[in-house]
Design a protein around this motif. Structure first.
Motif, short mmCIF file in Angstrom:
data_model
loop_
_atom_site.label_atom_id
_atom_site.label_comp_id
_atom_site.label_asym_id
_atom_site.label_seq_id
_atom_site.Cartn_x
_atom_site.Cartn_y
_atom_site.Cartn_z
N ASN A 117 -5.43 2.63 1.26
CA ASN A 117 -5.33 1.18 1.45
C ASN A 117 -4.49 0.79 2.66
OD1 ASN A 117 -6.76 0.07 -1.00
ND2 ASN A 117 -5.22 1.31 -2.04
N ASN A 153 -3.72 4.11 -4.82
CA ASN A 153 -2.53 3.67 -4.10
C ASN A 153 -1.36 4.62 -4.38
OD1 ASN A 153 -1.99 1.51 -2.29
ND2 ASN A 153 -0.56 0.62 -3.75
N SER A 168 0.84 -1.20 0.00
CA SER A 168 0.00 0.00 0.00
C SER A 168 0.87 1.24 0.00
CB SER A 168 -0.92 0.02 1.23
OG SER A 168 -0.16 0.25 2.41
#
Length: 434
Positions: A66, A175, A61
């Motif tokens: 995330n 991300n 991540s």
């Protein structure tokens, strides 16, 4: 604790890096208060039964969206040791870098949507940015073959087969960390050394397989927001035309022709470059030439393009729909394996997949009904239509395609012509014996 600014004396190349005494909030190229990193819209996340989620990280991540996922815990636990490995070469301790990021944490927070202090206080968010930026540097140095120790370290903990998953995760829209945080970290750690070009080297190696890009297009006006934005700019470069919507009825009144159909009409194909909006058409007396960008299709291409498309279509995005236009154009050109075979033979489409698989990958890339067309593709389609509507050109092309595409049909044509001539001569001398 030592004053972080005490070691802040290196001279930095302003074209590629953030100067250490110039924080991003002072430069509108880096942060203007309006550009934020949005998540993939929920409507794009709706998946068919058992379909893979193209927007979810598989290994690592970056950023808060995330962060903390249990399936990514293995890499998360390794990030502190990677941080130590990265900063050890600078002669400074990690607190120096932590406080440098903490100084600009408000600008970091404003790059995201919904990342409040209730969710992440300044300290944890700064720690996250430092860990993620150093892990990104770690992956980039491994990818460009710049550090054998880091290569061995990754291989020891994960195995090199998983490097592609980590690199793929860097290109997911949800991300991302601000690109200027990565650049600031590179600047503070390496100063004016060769690592100043690390970001450009890494991005260009993805596209070209070598480190040939010296700068990211348009960065002197407004710096890329994140890694995927920088990748997007290299793929489409600078379009001199203003993006617009046109009256497209004349070219959309029927489905655009495929590669094999265009070839039968006397249009031949040549590779252009690795820039995905480098599509040109040139008309000659009896044929046409369509130059298309080179692209390597793999089983990861769908995921990559879905995230690029989501980025182009995301709220507040100020990029053109160049990749969406390219994919829509590709979908019209490639409808069957024979189309893939033709482009593969011309070194335009490269792949380790079978022709059927490539067709399927292209079909599965979803542009969500976005059918805008850029001036580049509009002009190319119009000129191709003009060629196809020219009866003289297409008649000659169809004659060549039918009778000259292999030696046997050519020989058969010559034999038929010869027999026709003999029949004519026999008839003539029968009527005129003298």
């Amino acid at each position: 604790m030592e004053d972080p600014s005490a070691n802040n004396s290196r001279e930095i190349d302003e074209e590629n890096l953030i100067a250490e005494d110039e924080f991003p909030q002072k430069d509108q190229r880096y942060f203007d208060g309006r550009r934020r990193m949005h998540k993939v819209p929920q409507s794009m996340r709706l998946k068919k039964h058992k379909e893979e989620d193209c927007y979810a990280p598989k290994m690592v991540s970056f950023g808060p969206y995330n962060h903390g996922l249990s399936e990514l815990r293995m890499v998360e636990e390794l990030k502190p040791s990677v941080l130590t490995m990265i900063v050890s070469s600078s002669g400074k301790d990690r607190e120096f870098f932590y406080y440098k990021i903490l100084e600009v944490i408000d600008q970091v927070r404003n790059c995201y949507v919904g990342v409040s202090r209730d969710l992440y206080d300044d300290g944890p968010l700064a720690e996250m940015m430092l860990l993620d930026a150093c892990f990104a540097i770690y992956l980039m140095k491994i990818n460009v073959g710049d550090d054998e120790d880091m290569y061995s370290h990754f291989n020891q903990h994960f195995g090199m087969a998983r490097l592609s998953f980590a690199i793929r995760d860097m290109c997911l829209l949800d991300n991302q960390i601000p690109l200027w945080v990565m650049e600031l970290s590179i600047n503070l750690i390496y100063g004016n050394k060769k690592e100043s070009m690390l970001l450009c080297n890494c991005l260009s190696s993805y596209i070209f397989g070598s480190c040939r890009v010296k700068r990211i297009p348009g960065e002197d006006k407004k710096r890329p927001l994140h890694f995927l934005d920088a990748y997007h700019r290299l793929l489409v470069k600078e379009n001199p035309h203003e993006f617009g919507i046109f009256n497209r009825l004349e070219i959309f009144n029927r489905q655009f022709r495929s590669v094999t159909e265009l070839k039968a009409k006397g249009i031949y194909f040549k590779p252009s470059s690795h820039c995905l909006n480098d599509v040109t058409y040139k008309s000659y007396k009896f044929f046409g030439q369509l130059r298309l960008p080179i692209w390597f299709f793999s089983d990861q291409s769908k995921q990559f393009f879905q995230n690029i498309i989501a980025y182009e279509a995301s709220p507040e995005s100020d990029v053109r729909f160049s990749i969406i236009c390219y994919i829509n154009f590709l979908k019209s050109l490639i409808v069957k394996p024979e189309d893939v075979k033709e482009l593969r033979e011309k070194k335009i489409l490269l792949s380790n997949l079978g022709d059927e698989q490539v067709v399927q990958v292209i079909k599965e890339i979803d542009t969500f009904g976005i059918d805008y067309i850029s001036p580049i593709f509009y002009e190319v389609k119009m000129r191709i239509e003009e060629h196809c509507n020219n009866k003289a050109k297409t008649w000659i092309a169809e004659l060549i395609h039918t009778y000259f595409r292999n030696p046997w049909t050519f020989i058969a044509l010559l034999a038929a012509t010869f027999l026709l001539c003999l029949t004519f001569l026999q008839t003539y001398y029968t009527i005129n014996p003298n």
